[in-house]
Design an enzyme around this catalytic site. Structure first.
Site, mmCIF file in Angstrom:
data_model
loop_
_atom_site.group_PDB
_atom_site.id
_atom_site.type_symbol
_atom_site.label_atom_id
_atom_site.label_comp_id
_atom_site.label_asym_id
_atom_site.label_seq_id
_atom_site.Cartn_x
_atom_site.Cartn_y
_atom_site.Cartn_z
ATOM 1 N N LEU A 6 0.989 -1.413 -0.139
ATOM 2 C CA LEU A 6 0.051 -0.085 -0.052
ATOM 3 C C LEU A 6 0.628 1.247 -0.005
ATOM 4 O O LEU A 6 1.909 1.382 0.652
ATOM 5 C CB LEU A 6 -0.967 -0.030 1.173
ATOM 6 C CG LEU A 6 -1.848 -1.354 1.451
ATOM 7 C CD1 LEU A 6 -2.598 -0.844 2.821
ATOM 8 C CD2 LEU A 6 -2.883 -1.440 0.096
ATOM 9 N N CYS A 7 0.522 2.051 -0.860
ATOM 10 C CA CYS A 7 1.268 3.317 -1.036
ATOM 11 C C CYS A 7 1.301 4.235 0.295
ATOM 12 O O CYS A 7 0.072 4.563 0.757
ATOM 13 C CB CYS A 7 1.075 4.403 -2.244
ATOM 14 S SG CYS A 7 1.506 6.051 -2.201
ATOM 15 N N VAL A 8 2.225 4.522 0.959
ATOM 16 C CA VAL A 8 2.132 5.383 2.271
ATOM 17 C C VAL A 8 1.270 6.435 2.330
ATOM 18 O O VAL A 8 0.534 6.668 3.145
ATOM 19 C CB VAL A 8 3.633 5.613 2.897
ATOM 20 C CG1 VAL A 8 4.465 6.247 2.099
ATOM 21 C CG2 VAL A 8 3.320 5.934 4.439
#
Lengths: 130, 124
Positions: free
Chosen positions: A77-79
């Site tokens: 998941l993109c932070v």
């Protein structure tokens, strides 16, 4: 062939997230390799452990968890997308003083560098949604 | 000794209007990340995305960050080239002379060539 997937759409809306699961399942069944699925923007909702889907709808979370357990694919998941949507692992929850983690442990929160790295190692990048 | 493989050419295709959806900013941030890892990357604005190239954007009243300012920073990050679908820009009346970042207008045939030339295409 080695594929990497980029998922942009939310599992709660449209077909992009479902198509990504179906593509991953079919590609793996045919002997292709998927080393990493990168969830960006609304795509990060896929990792929510708190979402409750109606019983007569397929649970997108469970689909990804099963695929990752069976085929050891990384779910990232993109932070920056995840944090602003309330999707936190234990470390982020602690750092930002929130009540607790909200993502499933099969998912890992990391940066866009993981997408760039996946692109340099795969033969094809397939984008879903957007 | 075998010749080094040519680097992967990335193309980020942006089809989102600047303040209509979070994907507009996500697309540009993804291009910046690719450039930050020293990978060649071009950007192509198409469809509603050409509205990102409007000059003198003021996002203050909407409470969102200014996309024009982000685009103006692209040359600092080694983004190789910025392209725009010339037909879409004309249809929306976007004056490319006032764009926050210099963008080369392409014909539909040139858009196809650009997409054919790249190795990895990211469509937003």
């Amino acid at each position: 062939m080695i594929y990497s997937l980029l998922v942009l759409s939310s599992p709660a809306s449209g077909h992009g997230a479902r198509h990504a699961v179906q593509f991953a399942r079919s590609a793996l069944q045919r002997g292709h390799t998927i080393d990493r699925v990168f969830f960006l923007d609304d795509g990060t909702f896929a990792g929510s452990a708190a979402a409750v889907f109606p019983q007569d709808e397929a649970s997108p979370l469970q689909c990804w968890v099963e695929l990752s357990e069976r085929h050891a694919l990384e779910l990232i998941l993109c932070v920056s997308s995840a944090l602003k949507r309330g999707l936190l692992d234990a470390g982020e929850a602690q750092r930002h003083e929130r009540c607790g983690p909200t993502i499933h442990p099969a998912f890992v929160i990391s940066g866009l560098g993981q997408l760039v790295d996946a692109m340099t190692h795969c033969d094809r990048l397939v984008t879903f949604g957007g | 000794m075998p010749a080094a493989e040519p680097p992967t050419r990335h193309l980020v295709v942006v089809r989102r209007a600047p303040y209509g959806a979070s994907l507009a900013r996500t697309a540009i941030e993804t291009a910046l990340a690719v450039a930050a890892f020293e990978q060649p990357v071009d950007i192509l604005f198409m469809g509603d995305g050409v509205l990102q190239l409007l000059g003198q954007q003021d996002s203050q009243a909407s409470g969102s960050r200014n996309m024009g300012r982000l685009l103006a920073s692209l040359p600092l990050y080694d983004i190789e080239a910025v392209y725009v679908d010339g037909q879409a820009a004309a249809a929306y009346g976007v004056d490319l002379a006032n764009s926050p970042v210099a963008a080369t207008a392409l014909t539909p045939a040139q858009v196809r060539e650009l997409m054919d030339r790249c190795d990895k295409l990211l469509g937003f």
